[in-house]
Design an enzyme around this catalytic site. Structure first.
Site, PDB file in Angstrom:
ATOM      1  N   PRO A   1       0.840  -1.212   0.000  1.00  0.00           N
ATOM      2  CA  PRO A   1       0.000   0.000   0.000  1.00  0.00           C
ATOM      3  C   PRO A   1       0.871   1.257   0.000  1.00  0.00           C
ATOM      4  O   PRO A   1       1.810   1.366   0.772  1.00  0.00           O
ATOM      5  CB  PRO A   1      -0.781  -0.103   1.316  1.00  0.00           C
ATOM      6  CG  PRO A   1      -0.642  -1.513   1.770  1.00  0.00           C
ATOM      7  CD  PRO A   1       0.654  -2.024   1.195  1.00  0.00           C
ATOM      8  N   GLU A   2       0.564   2.162  -0.881  1.00  0.00           N
ATOM      9  CA  GLU A   2       1.263   3.437  -0.905  1.00  0.00           C
ATOM     10  C   GLU A   2       0.298   4.531  -0.444  1.00  0.00           C
ATOM     11  O   GLU A   2      -0.826   4.244  -0.044  1.00  0.00           O
ATOM     12  CB  GLU A   2       1.806   3.703  -2.319  1.00  0.00           C
ATOM     13  CG  GLU A   2       2.860   2.656  -2.719  1.00  0.00           C
ATOM     14  CD  GLU A   2       3.940   3.213  -3.631  1.00  0.00           C
ATOM     15  OE1 GLU A   2       4.327   4.385  -3.452  1.00  0.00           O
ATOM     16  OE2 GLU A   2       4.390   2.472  -4.522  1.00  0.00           O
TER      17      GLU A   2
END
Ligand SMILES: [Zn+2]
Length: 276
Positions: free
Chosen positions: A2-3
């Site tokens: 996840p960014e």
């Protein structure tokens, strides 16, 4: 992994279920995350109201009157929201439950690089927490602009892509978005940061905001099986200009996109559109 866009999409998905709501109980089923989850989390949170759900870099900050819950998705974490009447049996990677009157929020994290930590208000501002104190500006902070990038890089000989990823000037520009933003700005990712002009940094700051805004707009992009808070599948950034397009023609000039490795991370760029 996840960014920033996935975390922001998660925040937006969770906020309507939690902000202004009281926590009835919390269960720590498996405390082994990146750091141990406080075993007394339930005692700490029960009966308290979530005042706000904010994001700082890739941390979610759950603000209470008596402190802040700091959470991070790590490499593989996902928060899922279940109606209280339809909560499934917990699986072996379901670490933490937060129980509200109508919903249960469950953190699933198979690779266990995520975090759930408590910061007492009596210990000072959460912004001074060791995990948060050294972070760069938010990319959507009005103070983040070409002038700031230019000023902060005059002594940095490292490649601009590495400087973006370091997170001490601006946060949230992960591996995908660094490649994409540098393409949009026409900057070769190997260029020493101190050699880039103010005008080109203006373009880069705008490009960083544009690619992150686009990714948040499509619900976040990722390499893994991210599932957003609302339960919908996350998306690849479908219109990636260079990321994971090695050998494919540049959409601007048809030159094959190149893949190189910088700091053990893949970088993609167009050798013709992007200049040192
Ligand atoms: Zn090109």
């Amino acid at each position: 992994m996840p960014e920033l866009p996935e975390v922001e999409v998660t925040r937006r998905g969770l906020a309507p279920c939690v902000v202004g709501q009281f926590i009835e109980s919390a269960a720590v089923r498996d405390a082994r995350l990146r750091w141990p989850v406080p075993p007394d989390l339930g005692d700490c949170l029960a009966g308290h109201r979530v005042e706000a759900l904010e994001r700082r870099a890739k941390y979610l900050l759950w603000r209470f009157a008596h402190g802040t819950l700091i959470t991070h998705l790590g490499m593989s974490g996902v928060w899922r929201v279940w109606p209280r009447a339809r909560v499934p049996e917990p699986g072996r990677h379901d670490h933490v439950d937060l129980v509200f009157s109508r919903h249960l929020l469950r953190l699933t994290d198979p690779r266990r690089f995520g975090a759930v930590l408590w910061h007492n208000a009596a210990d000072g501002r959460v912004e001074d927490h060791p995990l948060l104190a050294g972070l760069g500006l938010e990319p959507f902070d009005p103070r983040f602009d070409g002038d700031l990038l230019h000023r902060e890089t005059r002594r940095r000989a490292a490649a601009i892509k590495q400087v973006l990823l370091a997170g001490d000037i601006v946060v949230g520009v992960g591996n995908i978005y660094a490649s994409e933003a540098l393409f949009r700005a026409g900057i070769d990712p190997r260029t020493p940061a101190r050699r880039i002009s103010r005008v080109r940094y203006d373009r880069l700051a705008g490009a960083v905001r544009a690619v992150l805004t686009a990714a948040i707009g499509v619900g976040g992009s990722t390499l893994r099986d991210f599932v957003s808070a609302a339960g919908a599948e996350g998306y690849f950034m479908l219109d990636a200009a260079v990321y994971e397009r090695a050998s494919l023609p540049c959409r601007t000039c048809a030159t094959p996109i190149r893949r190189i490795v910088q700091g053990q991370r893949a970088t993609y760029f167009c050798p013709r559109c992007q200049r040192r």
